[in-house]
Design a protein around this motif. Structure first.
Motif, PDB file in Angstrom:
ATOM      1  N   UNK A 210      -4.698  -0.038   2.459  1.00 40.73           N
ATOM      2  CA  UNK A 210      -5.111   1.361   2.507  1.00 40.73           C
ATOM      3  C   UNK A 210      -4.362   2.152   3.553  1.00 40.73           C
ATOM      4  N   UNK A 211      -4.099   1.515   4.698  1.00 37.50           N
ATOM      5  CA  UNK A 211      -3.328   2.180   5.752  1.00 37.50           C
ATOM      6  C   UNK A 211      -1.922   2.511   5.267  1.00 37.50           C
TER       7      UNK A 211
ATOM      8  N   UNK B 288      -8.423   2.182  -4.830  1.00 41.25           N
ATOM      9  CA  UNK B 288      -9.430   1.296  -4.259  1.00 41.25           C
ATOM     10  C   UNK B 288      -9.487  -0.038  -4.982  1.00 41.25           C
ATOM     11  N   UNK B 289      -9.384  -0.009  -6.306  1.00 38.19           N
ATOM     12  CA  UNK B 289      -9.441  -1.249  -7.084  1.00 38.19           C
ATOM     13  C   UNK B 289      -8.218  -2.125  -6.829  1.00 38.19           C
ATOM     14  N   UNK B 290      -7.065  -1.506  -6.662  1.00 31.92           N
ATOM     15  CA  UNK B 290      -5.850  -2.270  -6.349  1.00 31.92           C
ATOM     16  C   UNK B 290      -5.967  -2.872  -4.945  1.00 31.92           C
TER      17      UNK B 290
ATOM     18  N   UNK C 258     -12.270   4.907  -1.282  1.00 29.27           N
ATOM     19  CA  UNK C 258     -11.896   3.982  -2.347  1.00 29.27           C
ATOM     20  C   UNK C 258     -11.875   2.539  -1.883  1.00 29.27           C
ATOM     21  N   UNK C 259     -11.247   2.294  -0.739  1.00 31.15           N
ATOM     22  CA  UNK C 259     -11.134   0.928  -0.226  1.00 31.15           C
ATOM     23  C   UNK C 259     -12.498   0.352   0.133  1.00 31.15           C
TER      24      UNK C 259
ATOM     25  N   UNK D  92       0.819  -1.210   0.000  1.00 23.06           N
ATOM     26  CA  UNK D  92       0.000   0.000   0.000  1.00 23.06           C
ATOM     27  C   UNK D  92       0.848   1.253   0.000  1.00 23.06           C
ATOM     28  N   UNK D  93       1.932   1.213   0.779  1.00 23.86           N
ATOM     29  CA  UNK D  93       2.841   2.364   0.843  1.00 23.86           C
ATOM     30  C   UNK D  93       3.454   2.639  -0.528  1.00 23.86           C
ATOM     31  N   UNK D  94       3.938   1.590  -1.178  1.00 24.40           N
ATOM     32  CA  UNK D  94       4.563   1.751  -2.496  1.00 24.40           C
ATOM     33  C   UNK D  94       3.590   2.225  -3.557  1.00 24.40           C
TER      34      UNK D  94
END
Length: 199
Positions: A146-147, A132-134, A54-55, A8-10
């Motif tokens: 997401x976090x 969100x889709x990823x 999104x998530x 998520x960070x990347x």
């Protein structure tokens, strides 16, 4: 847990680093030496809200219509590839950031920051739909994903706003923007291909 946070960070960082109106405005305010703390908070909190939408939102849609996963993956993959192409084009024709000498009044800067954040249609495509889709591809781990994206947002905006003064000399040179855009192009293209291959 850690792999999801890092993913998520990347992903979040690769999307948010793309040079747009919001980033350019925050960088400019930082280079001018204005009060950037409120602007950094606005950008980071807004991103957290958008990431959450999104998530949760895209996840709910895909839960009702599982066949939409392929459509979203293809759309997201093509969108990322398009971003990669645009970043590559910018890398071929770099521009110098124009830095003003006068500080913007805080109230005006805050209003402008809110406008750059919420009136930009790309923020809804990037953060709500695409991110969100990823995230949905990670199933129950999408909130950790997401976090991680939210942390990336806070780190990026803080570095951009508070570190801008130190970068004044560097970003006066077109080669700095070129290197940044090359990194963005490679990252976006890689993510886009991985999404398309997952279909």
């Amino acid at each position: 847990m850690l792999p999801l946070l890092l993913a998520g960070f990347g992903t979040g960082l690769s999307l948010i680093v793309a040079i747009g109106s919001q980033n350019a405005f925050l960088l400019q305010q930082g280079l001018r030496g204005g009060a950037v703390a409120p602007l950094v908070v606005i950008c980071a909190v807004s991103d957290l809200v958008l990431i959450g939408l999104g998530v949760s939102g895209v996840g709910a849609v895909l839960a009702r219509w599982p066949t939409a996963i392929g459509v979203v993956a293809v759309g997201g993959g093509l969108f990322l590839l398009g971003y990669g192409v645009l970043a590559a084009r910018r890398a071929l024709k770099p521009s110098v950031m124009t830095v003003g000498e006068e500080r913007t009044p805080l109230r005006k800067a805050v209003l402008a920051c809110v406008a750059f954040t919420w009136l930009n249609p790309h923020v809804y495509l990037d953060t709500v739909l695409l991110l969100g889709s990823v995230a949905v591809a990670h199933g129950d781990g999408r909130w950790l994903f997401g976090l991680g994206a939210g942390v990336a947002s806070a780190v990026w905006f803080s570095a951009l706003g508070f570190g801008a003064r130190r970068l004044a000399g560097v970003f006066a040179k077109p080669v700095a923007w070129r290197v940044l855009d090359v990194v963005i192009a490679v990252t976006m293209t890689g993510l886009g291909i991985s999404l398309l291959l997952s279909v």
